[in-house]
Design an enzyme around this catalytic site. Structure first.
Site, PDB file in Angstrom:
ATOM      1  N   LYS A 189       0.840  -1.203   0.000  1.00 30.24           N
ATOM      2  CA  LYS A 189       0.000   0.000   0.000  1.00 30.24           C
ATOM      3  C   LYS A 189       0.876   1.254   0.000  1.00 30.24           C
ATOM      4  O   LYS A 189       0.604   2.212  -0.736  1.00 30.24           O
ATOM      5  CB  LYS A 189      -0.936  -0.028   1.216  1.00 30.24           C
ATOM      6  CG  LYS A 189      -1.994  -1.104   1.082  1.00 30.24           C
ATOM      7  CD  LYS A 189      -2.779  -1.386   2.350  1.00 30.24           C
ATOM      8  CE  LYS A 189      -3.726  -2.569   2.110  1.00 30.24           C
ATOM      9  NZ  LYS A 189      -4.537  -2.942   3.267  1.00 30.24           N
TER      10      LYS A 189
ATOM     11  N   GLN B 220      -4.736  -1.408   9.408  1.00 31.10           N
ATOM     12  CA  GLN B 220      -4.601  -2.738   8.817  1.00 31.10           C
ATOM     13  C   GLN B 220      -5.204  -3.790   9.755  1.00 31.10           C
ATOM     14  O   GLN B 220      -4.872  -3.855  10.930  1.00 31.10           O
ATOM     15  CB  GLN B 220      -3.113  -3.035   8.550  1.00 31.10           C
ATOM     16  CG  GLN B 220      -2.851  -4.368   7.880  1.00 31.10           C
ATOM     17  CD  GLN B 220      -3.420  -4.436   6.458  1.00 31.10           C
ATOM     18  OE1 GLN B 220      -3.313  -3.495   5.685  1.00 31.10           O
ATOM     19  NE2 GLN B 220      -4.044  -5.550   6.126  1.00 31.10           N
TER      20      GLN B 220
ATOM     21  N   ASP C  50     -10.901   2.655   3.936  1.00 36.42           N
ATOM     22  CA  ASP C  50     -11.242   1.246   3.730  1.00 36.42           C
ATOM     23  C   ASP C  50     -12.746   1.039   3.578  1.00 36.42           C
ATOM     24  O   ASP C  50     -13.185  -0.055   3.217  1.00 36.42           O
ATOM     25  CB  ASP C  50     -10.743   0.411   4.913  1.00 36.42           C
ATOM     26  CG  ASP C  50      -9.556  -0.456   4.530  1.00 36.42           C
ATOM     27  OD1 ASP C  50      -9.346  -0.692   3.316  1.00 36.42           O
ATOM     28  OD2 ASP C  50      -8.845  -0.923   5.444  1.00 36.42           O
TER      29      ASP C  50
END
Ligand code: NAD
Length: 289
Positions: free
Chosen positions: A54, A98, A121
Site C-alpha cells: 500500500k 490494517q 477502507d
C-alpha cells in the site's frame, strides 16, 4: 476453448497511472497532495507485506503516506488516541488501520473511531450503510476492485445470476451489495449453505471470497461463467493459490482472475483511489457523493 485470464496486475497498473496523472494535476492546480495514514499494529507477516504494498502504491502515484507502525502491546486507548490525532490532521485524507488487529484490541471500537469522511477502507458503519442504501461515499476496496475488474473485462452484471461465496463484512457482503446495485440477481453462499456446488453452478458471475484453497472445482462452474477469485491461500510449498481450482476452471469459464495477479493488486489501487477521492471531497473539489 480456454477462458480468458483477467489480468488484474495490468488493470491495476493502468488505474494507478490514471491516478498518478490526476494527483499531478491536483498538486499543480490546487496545491493538494492527497495523504493516507497507514496504521499497522504488531508483527503479522502478511499484514506487513500488505502495508508495504500500500505504501509503495501511494509513492508511485504521488500520494503521501504516513506510516504508523505500533508494537503488539499497543492498547485500544493508545490506538484511539492516534486515530484522534490523524482525524484532525489536515494532511491526512484517508486513515487505514490494517486488519486483523492483535487480539487485545477492540476492533469494532477502532473502526467506529475513524471519521467516516477519512475512512479509506470503507468499513465504518456509516459508509457500509451508504453502500447498502445506494449512495456510497467510500467503497470498500476489495469489492470495488472486483467490480472494476468486471467492468474492464467487459462484463455487465445486469440481469445476470451472480453467486458470491463468503459473507464477510470485508468482501462477501459488500460485493453482493455492489452486484445488486449493478442489477445482478445475487445469491450469497457460505459455510452453512446446503449444496454449495449446485448454487455455484447457477452463477454467470462467481465471486469467491472464502479462504479455502481450490474449494471451487471446475465441475461446479457453469460453462461460460466469469470468475473473480478473491481468495489468497498459502500452500505447503509456499506458493499462493485462490479459492477456485484455476486449472480445472480455465477450460470451462469465459474469463477468470489468477491468484496472485488478480484481485490483490486491484484492492491496493482502489485504496489509493479512495484516498484521492477523499482528498478532493475534503478540499471541496467535489460534492459528498
Ligand atoms: P473471512 O474468513 O472473514 O470469511 C470467509 C467466508 O467464507 C465466511 O463468510 C464463511 O461463511 C465462508 N466459508 C468458510 N468456509 C467455507 C466453506 N467451506 N464453504 C463455503 N463458504 C465458506 O474471509 P474474508 O476476509 O472475506 O477473506 C476471504 C478470502 O479472501 C481470504 O482468502 C482472504 O485472504 C482473501 N482476501 C483477499 C483480498 C485481496 O485483496 N485479494 C482482500 C481481502 C480478503
Amino acid at each position: 476453448m480456454m477462458g480468458r485470464i483477467i489480468d488484474g496486475k495490468a488493470i491495476a497498473a493502468e488505474l494507478r497511472e490514471e491516478l498518478r496523472r490526476e494527483v499531478g494535476e491536483l498538486r499543480s492546480r490546487h496545491g493538494l497532495v492527497p495523504g493516507l495514514a497507514v496504521v499497522l499494529v504488531g508483527e503479522d507477516p502478511a499484514s506487513q507485506v500488505y502495508v508495504r504494498g500500500k505504501e509503495r502504491a501511494c509513492a508511485e502515484v504521488g500520494v503521501a503516506s504516513f506510516g504508523h507502525h505500533l508494537p503488539e502491546s499497543t492498547t485500544t486507548g493508545e490506538l484511539l488516541d492516534l486515530i484522534g490525532r490523524l482525524a484532525c490532521d489536515p494532511a491526512v485524507h484517508g486513515i487505514l488501520v490494517q486488519l486483523p488487529l492483535p487480539a487485545g484490541i477492540d476492533e469494532a471500537q477502532v473502526l467506529l473511531a475513524i471519521p467516516p469522511g477519512k475512512d479509506a477502507d470503507g468499513f465504518h458503519p456509516l459508509n457500509v450503510g451508504q453502500l447498502a442504501t445506494g449512495s456510497p461515499t467510500f467503497r470498500p476496496c476489495t469489492p470495488w476492485g472486483v467490480m472494476h475488474l468486471l467492468r474492464k473485462a467487459g462484463v455487465d452484471p445486469k440481469g445476470k445470476e451472480a453467486v458470491v461465496l463468503g459473507r464477510s463484512n470485508i468482501v462477501g457482503k459488500p460485493v453482493a451489495m455492489m452486484l445488486l446495485a449493478a442489477h445482478a440477481t445475487v445469491t450469497i453462499v457460505h459455510s452453512r449453505t446446503a449444496d454449495l456446488a449446485a448454487q455455484v453452478r447457477r452463477g454467470d458471475i462467481v465471486v469467491a471470497a472464502v479462504g479455502r484453497p481450490r474449494l471451487v472445482r471446475g465441475d461446479w462452474l457453469k460453462r461460460g461463467a466469469v470468475v473473480i477469485d478473491v481468495g489468497i491461500n498459502r500452500l505447503a510449498d509456499g506458493k499462493l493459490c485462490g479459492d477456485v481450482h484455476f486449472e480445472e476452471a480455465l477450460p470451462v469459464v469465459e474469463a477468470i482472475t489468477p491468484v496472485p495477479g488478480g484481485v490483490g493488486p486491484m484492492t491496493i489501487a482502489m485504496l489509493v483511489k479512495n484516498t484521492v477521492e477523499g482528498a478532493k471531497r475534503q478540499s471541496g473539489l467535489v460534492g459528498p457523493v
